[in-house]
Design a protein around this motif. Structure first.
Motif, PDB file in Angstrom:
ATOM      1  N   ALA A 135       0.806  -1.221   0.000  1.00 42.54           N
ATOM      2  CA  ALA A 135       0.000   0.000   0.000  1.00 42.54           C
ATOM      3  C   ALA A 135       0.840   1.272   0.000  1.00 42.54           C
ATOM      4  O   ALA A 135       0.329   2.353  -0.292  1.00 42.54           O
ATOM      5  N   ILE A 136       2.135   1.150   0.315  1.00 43.31           N
ATOM      6  CA  ILE A 136       3.011   2.318   0.438  1.00 43.31           C
ATOM      7  C   ILE A 136       3.763   2.525  -0.871  1.00 43.31           C
ATOM      8  O   ILE A 136       4.513   1.649  -1.305  1.00 43.31           O
ATOM      9  N   PRO A 137       3.582   3.674  -1.537  1.00 40.47           N
ATOM     10  CA  PRO A 137       4.225   3.892  -2.837  1.00 40.47           C
ATOM     11  C   PRO A 137       5.737   3.695  -2.827  1.00 40.47           C
ATOM     12  O   PRO A 137       6.297   3.173  -3.807  1.00 40.47           O
ATOM     13  N   ILE A 138       6.419   4.101  -1.752  1.00 44.92           N
ATOM     14  CA  ILE A 138       7.874   3.922  -1.706  1.00 44.92           C
ATOM     15  C   ILE A 138       8.247   2.447  -1.584  1.00 44.92           C
ATOM     16  O   ILE A 138       9.380   2.057  -1.879  1.00 44.92           O
ATOM     17  N   GLY A 139       7.314   1.604  -1.170  1.00 46.38           N
ATOM     18  CA  GLY A 139       7.525   0.166  -1.246  1.00 46.38           C
ATOM     19  C   GLY A 139       8.073  -0.506  -0.010  1.00 46.38           C
ATOM     20  O   GLY A 139       8.550  -1.642  -0.085  1.00 46.38           O
ATOM     21  N   ARG A 140       8.028   0.168   1.122  1.00 44.91           N
ATOM     22  CA  ARG A 140       8.495  -0.459   2.359  1.00 44.91           C
ATOM     23  C   ARG A 140       7.792   0.186   3.532  1.00 44.91           C
ATOM     24  O   ARG A 140       7.220   1.273   3.435  1.00 44.91           O
ATOM     25  N   LEU A 141       7.830  -0.511   4.675  1.00 48.13           N
ATOM     26  CA  LEU A 141       7.361   0.092   5.913  1.00 48.13           C
ATOM     27  C   LEU A 141       8.316   1.198   6.349  1.00 48.13           C
ATOM     28  O   LEU A 141       9.506   1.179   6.012  1.00 48.13           O
ATOM     29  N   GLY A 142       7.802   2.152   7.095  1.00 47.35           N
ATOM     30  CA  GLY A 142       8.668   3.160   7.668  1.00 47.35           C
ATOM     31  C   GLY A 142       9.564   2.559   8.734  1.00 47.35           C
ATOM     32  O   GLY A 142       9.246   1.529   9.339  1.00 47.35           O
ATOM     33  N   GLU A 143      10.708   3.190   8.932  1.00 40.66           N
ATOM     34  CA  GLU A 143      11.609   2.840  10.021  1.00 40.66           C
ATOM     35  C   GLU A 143      11.635   4.012  11.012  1.00 40.66           C
ATOM     36  O   GLU A 143      11.419   5.165  10.616  1.00 40.66           O
ATOM     37  N   PRO A 144      11.866   3.746  12.296  1.00 43.86           N
ATOM     38  CA  PRO A 144      11.887   4.843  13.273  1.00 43.86           C
ATOM     39  C   PRO A 144      12.785   6.004  12.864  1.00 43.86           C
ATOM     40  O   PRO A 144      12.412   7.170  13.047  1.00 43.86           O
ATOM     41  N   ASP A 145      13.943   5.699  12.269  1.00 43.43           N
ATOM     42  CA  ASP A 145      14.856   6.767  11.862  1.00 43.43           C
ATOM     43  C   ASP A 145      14.266   7.670  10.782  1.00 43.43           C
ATOM     44  O   ASP A 145      14.721   8.799  10.603  1.00 43.43           O
ATOM     45  N   ASP A 146      13.264   7.181  10.045  1.00 42.91           N
ATOM     46  CA  ASP A 146      12.650   8.000   9.009  1.00 42.91           C
ATOM     47  C   ASP A 146      11.953   9.235   9.586  1.00 42.91           C
ATOM     48  O   ASP A 146      11.783  10.235   8.879  1.00 42.91           O
ATOM     49  N   LEU A 147      11.543   9.164  10.840  1.00 39.42           N
ATOM     50  CA  LEU A 147      10.821  10.280  11.454  1.00 39.42           C
ATOM     51  C   LEU A 147      11.743  11.406  11.897  1.00 39.42           C
ATOM     52  O   LEU A 147      11.314  12.550  12.052  1.00 39.42           O
ATOM     53  N   VAL A 163       2.882  17.489   8.827  1.00 36.56           N
ATOM     54  CA  VAL A 163       3.519  16.767   7.724  1.00 36.56           C
ATOM     55  C   VAL A 163       3.422  15.264   7.986  1.00 36.56           C
ATOM     56  O   VAL A 163       3.588  14.806   9.113  1.00 36.56           O
ATOM     57  N   SER A 164       3.093  14.530   6.931  1.00 39.12           N
ATOM     58  CA  SER A 164       3.059  13.067   7.029  1.00 39.12           C
ATOM     59  C   SER A 164       4.386  12.478   6.597  1.00 39.12           C
ATOM     60  O   SER A 164       4.980  12.925   5.614  1.00 39.12           O
ATOM     61  N   VAL A 165       4.844  11.502   7.362  1.00 36.01           N
ATOM     62  CA  VAL A 165       6.034  10.736   6.998  1.00 36.01           C
ATOM     63  C   VAL A 165       5.554   9.302   6.834  1.00 36.01           C
ATOM     64  O   VAL A 165       5.556   8.506   7.772  1.00 36.01           O
ATOM     65  N   SER A 166       5.101   9.004   5.614  1.00 32.34           N
ATOM     66  CA  SER A 166       4.380   7.758   5.403  1.00 32.34           C
ATOM     67  C   SER A 166       4.751   7.056   4.105  1.00 32.34           C
ATOM     68  O   SER A 166       4.046   6.150   3.675  1.00 32.34           O
ATOM     69  N   GLY A 167       5.856   7.462   3.477  1.00 37.89           N
ATOM     70  CA  GLY A 167       6.243   6.828   2.237  1.00 37.89           C
ATOM     71  C   GLY A 167       5.258   7.070   1.103  1.00 37.89           C
ATOM     72  O   GLY A 167       5.246   6.334   0.125  1.00 37.89           O
ATOM     73  N   GLY A 168       4.420   8.102   1.263  1.00 37.49           N
ATOM     74  CA  GLY A 168       3.433   8.420   0.231  1.00 37.49           C
ATOM     75  C   GLY A 168       2.106   7.698   0.401  1.00 37.49           C
ATOM     76  O   GLY A 168       1.208   7.850  -0.434  1.00 37.49           O
ATOM     77  N   LEU A 169       1.962   6.929   1.483  1.00 36.18           N
ATOM     78  CA  LEU A 169       0.691   6.220   1.689  1.00 36.18           C
ATOM     79  C   LEU A 169      -0.459   7.203   1.749  1.00 36.18           C
ATOM     80  O   LEU A 169      -1.531   6.977   1.177  1.00 36.18           O
ATOM     81  N   THR A 170      -0.268   8.309   2.439  1.00 32.70           N
ATOM     82  CA  THR A 170      -1.269   9.363   2.458  1.00 32.70           C
ATOM     83  C   THR A 170      -0.628  10.616   1.882  1.00 32.70           C
ATOM     84  O   THR A 170       0.551  10.899   2.122  1.00 32.70           O
ATOM     85  N   MET A 171      -1.404  11.364   1.138  1.00 34.54           N
ATOM     86  CA  MET A 171      -0.909  12.589   0.519  1.00 34.54           C
ATOM     87  C   MET A 171      -1.929  13.692   0.776  1.00 34.54           C
ATOM     88  O   MET A 171      -2.473  14.302  -0.152  1.00 34.54           O
ATOM     89  N   ALA A 172      -2.201  13.921   2.063  1.00 33.82           N
ATOM     90  CA  ALA A 172      -3.193  14.915   2.447  1.00 33.82           C
ATOM     91  C   ALA A 172      -2.696  16.313   2.122  1.00 33.82           C
ATOM     92  O   ALA A 172      -1.528  16.636   2.332  1.00 33.82           O
ATOM     93  N   GLY A 173      -3.585  17.151   1.596  1.00 32.83           N
ATOM     94  CA  GLY A 173      -3.219  18.513   1.264  1.00 32.83           C
ATOM     95  C   GLY A 173      -3.193  19.410   2.474  1.00 32.83           C
ATOM     96  O   GLY A 173      -3.547  19.013   3.559  1.00 32.83           O
TER      97      GLY A 173
END
Length: 255
Positions: free
Chosen positions: A213-225, A245-255
């Protein structure tokens, strides 16, 4: 010179996956870090690792749902490092159950940890920031607050409340030099996510569904935040407040 040299930072839930990553990020850039967590051992593991690496770090046992515990934690932090420059409200808890299968006791725990706890932290730390005319607050919400999430109704409500609360405080305290911003993680590979997937009939299938479901293709890692949080906490974000701001690998792209 590091961005946080001479700064005192509090991170709640600092003994967890995301909290530990945030503590490491701040410490690497010169901050004195108070690692607040209800789990004393978890806080000490993170703080000891930071100290071993040459950083100033303090493990502080704190139950954010109890105001007396919060006040004691803030007093201990300021006694060790001086006034709090940055507050990161990261501690949280979730229960993945459809709303009609929950009970009022579940609601109370979710609200106490995810909403009342951050309110306690703000109320204890903010007066000092206002008095000094400077401060940074970064609140960790969730993409569930922005777009909804099945099985997380009360959690999402609390996290949405944190967004509205942050925006309101940004309006109330901009003239005092204090900024408030929000980071919303998407699915992140933490112990909390593991507890959810392991409870499923097919844990790996569920994790794969998250990944697909995540466009970047992986789960987030804690360091990503860390990048987003440290930006909001830095002087580079002095003219940024009330933002989400969302840090979700593009899963959500809320305006």
């Amino acid at each position: 010179m590091n961005r946080f040299d001479g700064k005192t930072v509090i991170v709640t839930g600092g003994g967890g996956g995301i909290g530990g990553a945030l503590c490491r990020g701040f410490a690497a850039e010169g901050a004195s870090v108070a690692v607040l967590d209800r789990d004393e051992d978890a806080a000490r593991v993170v703080a000891d690792a930071l100290s071993a690496g040459g950083a100033e770090a303090l493990a502080v046992t704190c139950d954010i749902t109890e105001r007396a515990s919060v006040d004691a934690a803030v007093e201990r932090t300021t006694a060790a490092f001086g006034p709090v420059d940055v507050l990161v409200n990261n501690a949280g808890w979730d229960l993945f159950v459809p709303f009609l299968e929950t009970v009022p006791e579940d609601w109370s725990r979710l609200i106490d940890i995810n909403l009342i706890g951050p309110l306690n932290m703000h109320h204890a730390v903010l007066p000092g920031m206002v008095e000094r005319g400077s401060g940074r607050v970064v609140n960790i919400s969730s993409d569930a607050a922005r777009v909804g999430s099945s099985g997380e109704a009360v959690y999402a409500a609390c996290k949405a409340g944190i967004i509205a609360f942050s925006k309101t405080l940004a309006r109330e305290h901009s003239r005092h030099g204090v900024t408030f911003n929000v980071v919303c993680p998407g699915p992140t590979d933490t112990a909390l996510l593991a507890s959810v997937t392991e409870a499923a009939a097919n844990p790996e299938k569920l994790r794969e569904a998250f990944r697909r479901a995540i466009p970047i293709g992986r789960l987030g890692e804690p360091d990503d935040l860390a990048g987003a949080v440290l930006f909001f906490a830095s002087d580079a974000a002095a003219f940024v407040t009330g933002q989400v701001v969302s840090v979700s690998g593009g899963l959500t792209m809320a305006g």
